[in-house]
Design a protein around this motif. Structure first.
Motif, PDB file in Angstrom:
ATOM      1  N   GLY A 107       0.883  51.825   2.616  1.00  8.63           N
ATOM      2  CA  GLY A 107       0.175  50.323   2.703  1.00  8.63           C
ATOM      3  C   GLY A 107       0.931  49.830   4.190  1.00  8.63           C
ATOM      4  O   GLY A 107       0.078  49.148   4.419  1.00  8.63           O
ATOM      5  N   LEU A 108       1.920  49.985   4.320  1.00 11.07           N
ATOM      6  CA  LEU A 108       2.455  49.919   5.552  1.00 11.07           C
ATOM      7  C   LEU A 108       1.637  49.626   7.184  1.00 11.07           C
ATOM      8  O   LEU A 108       1.404  48.703   7.692  1.00 11.07           O
ATOM      9  CB  LEU A 108       3.611  50.379   6.348  1.00 11.07           C
ATOM     10  N   LEU A 109       0.845  50.376   7.039  1.00  7.84           N
ATOM     11  CA  LEU A 109      -0.035  50.983   7.719  1.00  7.84           C
ATOM     12  C   LEU A 109      -1.165  50.679   7.937  1.00  7.84           C
ATOM     13  O   LEU A 109      -1.981  50.424   8.633  1.00  7.84           O
ATOM     14  CB  LEU A 109       0.063  52.443   8.265  1.00  7.84           C
ATOM     15  N   GLY A 110      -1.988  49.964   6.340  1.00  8.74           N
ATOM     16  CA  GLY A 110      -2.647  49.968   6.384  1.00  8.74           C
ATOM     17  C   GLY A 110      -4.320  50.911   5.746  1.00  8.74           C
ATOM     18  O   GLY A 110      -5.357  50.188   5.959  1.00  8.74           O
ATOM     19  N   GLN A 111      -3.627  52.138   5.942  1.00  8.79           N
ATOM     20  CA  GLN A 111      -4.498  53.239   5.925  1.00  8.79           C
ATOM     21  C   GLN A 111      -3.975  54.350   5.435  1.00  8.79           C
ATOM     22  O   GLN A 111      -2.232  54.377   5.285  1.00  8.79           O
ATOM     23  CB  GLN A 111      -5.203  53.236   7.069  1.00  8.79           C
TER      24      GLN A 111
END
Length: 272
Positions: free
Chosen positions: A127-131
């Motif tokens: 979620g933090l990385l977006g992927q």
């Protein structure tokens, strides 16, 4: 383990905030003393993420948040639903408050995301990385090594391995970790773990058991309860008796999947 400790210590030298993901249903048991020891040696602040807050007792979680805030001057804490993008976005903002000097491309915010197996660390990291960079799986120790991600000019994230500590300090902590599937199945007895779980549930959330399995408890103990669940579900061995092991697997799976609703197996008062 010694090599993992050296690697973590070295990586912490380049980290501003440790984000430790815990299971909100058993925060202290899912907290790795190794991470606290190393970050305190480095005087690094921590953000304690109480993940799976949607299936934990809300009042108990609120008390754990107070506990972490009151007992560590370098720590903050957040309840979290790791699958919620809105919740995950709060992490970076909270970390910036813990490291206000890391605000731009010249001094990017550097986070280390840590957590024992099966607390939902990989889901939060993704979620933090977006992927989907980290492997999210319901198996202990999927993440094997420290990985560095440059998310943008102002944010760097280190993913630490899901390392277990060499020795669990109490039998109860070991059983809590077993119930949570944080240790391999060869390290514990499934029936013992299920009995421990149901003992906790009978003490604190008997209604959740009755609602889940549509049974009446009538002051029965954990063993009788599991046998009744097995009988109700038609889990029988060749001789016709209840297959206790299958029933034990069932109640553990139901807990791990959040099918009992909002329950917490560990209270702040358990530490006293």
């Amino acid at each position: 383990m010694a090599q993992a400790k050296r690697n973590l210590s070295k990586a912490l030298a380049s980290v501003d905030v440790v984000v430790e993901v815990l299971d909100a249903r058993m925060p202290a048991a899912s907290m790795n003393p190794l991470f606290d020891e190393l970050r305190q040696e480095r005087q690094r602040p921590a953000l304690k993420i109480l993940n799976k807050a949607d299936i934990a007792d809300q009042a108990v979680t609120a008390r754990w948040i107070e506990y972490f805030m009151d007992n560590d001057s370098l720590a903050s804490a957040l309840p979290m639903v790791g699958k919620s993008k809105q919740d995950v976005r709060k992490i970076v903002d909270s970390c910036r408050k813990l490291a206000p000097h890391r605000v731009d491309a010249i001094k990017p915010l550097r986070l280390m995301v840590s957590g024992v197996p099966n607390v939902g660390k990989s889901t939060i990291l993704n979620g933090l990385l977006g992927q989907s960079k980290a492997k999210a799986a319901d198996e202990p120790a999927i993440t094997k090594m420290i990985t560095r991600y440059e998310v943008n000019d102002e944010l760097i994230i280190y993913d630490s391995p899901g390392v277990m500590w060499p020795k669990v300090d109490t039998e109860e902590t070991g059983l809590l970790l077993a119930v949570n599937n944080a240790i391999g199945v060869n390290a514990y007895n499934v029936e013992d773990a299920a009995i421990f779980l149901i003992e906790k549930m009978l003490e604190r959330y008997p209604g959740a058991i009755m609602d889940r399995y549509r049974i009446k408890l009538d002051n029965m103990d954990a063993v009788a309860c599991i046998e009744l669940v097995g009988d109700k579900r038609g889990m029988r061995s060749r001789g016709g008796s209840v297959d206790f092991e299958r029933a034990a697997h069932l109640v553990l799976t139901d807990y791990r999947q959040g099918r009992f609703g909002r329950v917490s197996l560990q209270l702040v008062s358990d530490l006293i």
